[in-house]
Design a protein around this motif. Sequence first.
Motif, PDB file in Angstrom:
ATOM      1  N   TYR B 104       2.614   2.610   2.968  1.00 55.45           N
ATOM      2  CA  TYR B 104       2.581   3.245   2.147  1.00 55.45           C
ATOM      3  C   TYR B 104       3.208   5.013   2.912  1.00 55.45           C
ATOM      4  CZ  TYR B 104       0.004   1.637  -1.790  1.00 55.45           C
ATOM      5  OH  TYR B 104      -0.538   0.624  -2.634  1.00 55.45           O
ATOM      6  N   LEU B 105       3.167   4.667   4.032  1.00 54.71           N
ATOM      7  CA  LEU B 105       4.177   5.089   5.012  1.00 54.71           C
ATOM      8  C   LEU B 105       4.966   5.626   5.206  1.00 54.71           C
ATOM      9  CD1 LEU B 105       1.519   5.964   8.304  1.00 54.71           C
ATOM     10  CD2 LEU B 105       2.509   7.809   5.970  1.00 54.71           C
ATOM     11  N   TRP B 106       5.741   4.100   4.651  1.00 60.98           N
ATOM     12  CA  TRP B 106       7.050   3.326   5.414  1.00 60.98           C
ATOM     13  C   TRP B 106       7.356   4.271   3.240  1.00 60.98           C
ATOM     14  CZ3 TRP B 106      10.350   3.091   8.589  1.00 60.98           C
ATOM     15  CH2 TRP B 106      10.271   2.117   9.659  1.00 60.98           C
ATOM     16  N   LEU B 107       6.894   3.573   2.311  1.00 54.88           N
ATOM     17  CA  LEU B 107       7.564   3.861   0.757  1.00 54.88           C
ATOM     18  C   LEU B 107       7.478   5.434   0.531  1.00 54.88           C
ATOM     19  CD1 LEU B 107       4.964   1.253  -0.857  1.00 54.88           C
ATOM     20  CD2 LEU B 107       7.952   1.314  -1.074  1.00 54.88           C
ATOM     21  N   ALA B 108       6.446   6.240   1.196  1.00 54.22           N
ATOM     22  CA  ALA B 108       7.438   7.729   1.275  1.00 54.22           C
ATOM     23  C   ALA B 108       8.306   8.084   2.175  1.00 54.22           C
ATOM     24  CB  ALA B 108       5.731   8.615   1.229  1.00 54.22           C
ATOM     25  N   LEU B 109       8.454   7.820   3.252  1.00 51.89           N
ATOM     26  CA  LEU B 109       9.719   7.446   3.997  1.00 51.89           C
ATOM     27  C   LEU B 109      11.848   6.977   2.872  1.00 51.89           C
ATOM     28  CD1 LEU B 109      10.821   8.881   6.456  1.00 51.89           C
ATOM     29  CD2 LEU B 109      11.185   5.996   7.130  1.00 51.89           C
ATOM     30  N   SER B 110      10.838   6.263   2.221  1.00 54.54           N
ATOM     31  CA  SER B 110      12.161   5.658   1.328  1.00 54.54           C
ATOM     32  C   SER B 110      12.041   6.704   0.052  1.00 54.54           C
ATOM     33  CB  SER B 110      11.672   4.510   0.687  1.00 54.54           C
ATOM     34  OG  SER B 110      11.195   3.002   1.444  1.00 54.54           O
ATOM     35  N   CYS B 111      11.556   7.346  -0.163  1.00 54.44           N
ATOM     36  CA  CYS B 111      11.347   8.131  -1.355  1.00 54.44           C
ATOM     37  C   CYS B 111      11.839   9.559  -0.550  1.00 54.44           C
ATOM     38  CB  CYS B 111      10.132   8.542  -2.417  1.00 54.44           C
ATOM     39  SG  CYS B 111       9.384   7.804  -2.578  1.00 54.44           S
TER      40      CYS B 111
END
Lengths: 84, 205
Positions: B104-111
């Motif tokens: 989820y941290l990677w997803l937040a970073l992607s956003c």
Amino acid sequence: MKKLGRLEFFWAILIVITLFNTFLGEQFASTALVSVLVSITVMYKGLVVIDYFMELKHANKNLRWLMRLYFIIFPSMIIATVFF
Amino acid sequence: MNNDHVDNTLGIFPRSWSEKYAGRIPGNIPIWVGILSELTEFGIFFVAYFIAKYHYPDVFSKGPQGLSTSIGVANTIILLTSSYFMAKAMMHIRLDERDKCQRYLWLALSCGCCYLIAKTWEFYWNNLQGLSTSTNEFYTVYYYMTFNHFLHVGWASCAVLWVIFRLRAGQYSAKEHSGLEALAVYWHMIDLMWILIFPLLYVLR
């Protein structure tokens, strides 16, 4: 599992409000009603993020009060612009 | 000697503000000093916006028509989604599910990266339309506000990357994750600022 659902619910509500506000801005001339609706919905969005994403609902009451105050003052200024 | 009350806070705030009396402080006190400073900074921008709008109502009425509303909406959805991913990351670290937390941290970073790309494209698009900080008062406020916000998303994205490396190094667990939580509340603060910026610059005429 109950908490899982609540996050998704508020995320969906925030997206719907964003699209609704955009629709108001695009389709209607700037009227007092549009400004008041946008102001109230922005206030609600802010309070949802503060309480459920920042998790301040059951945290330090002073921090929560400060953050909520911020999202009451500035959206209220949008309503104030109606009068000038 | 009375040592029954050991206070591990900074000791610079009234006791009534402490965790013991007012409730838990998410993250840590230093991040909240930072967050309240940032809120003050953006608060000054918002006050400047309202003062300028009062003096130049026609310019502020026509200003949003020159901007790309679709990019503004896309960025709002991206940031709201990033906040959701950050909240999910917090939920999983509390369950000691580090792999899910990291995902989820990677997803937040992607956003965060998507936001930065979209915003860069928006600035480029504005430039093609002949818009700049000196076009009129609306665009001066627009560039001050949005570029400042752009910088905040930029360095917060770097902080997400740092937290991911710390998580992979085993620094966070269900018991101790105050650093991760500090980043999460800072990230939500950035989202909150965009929630205010979006209607002021893109919606209200």
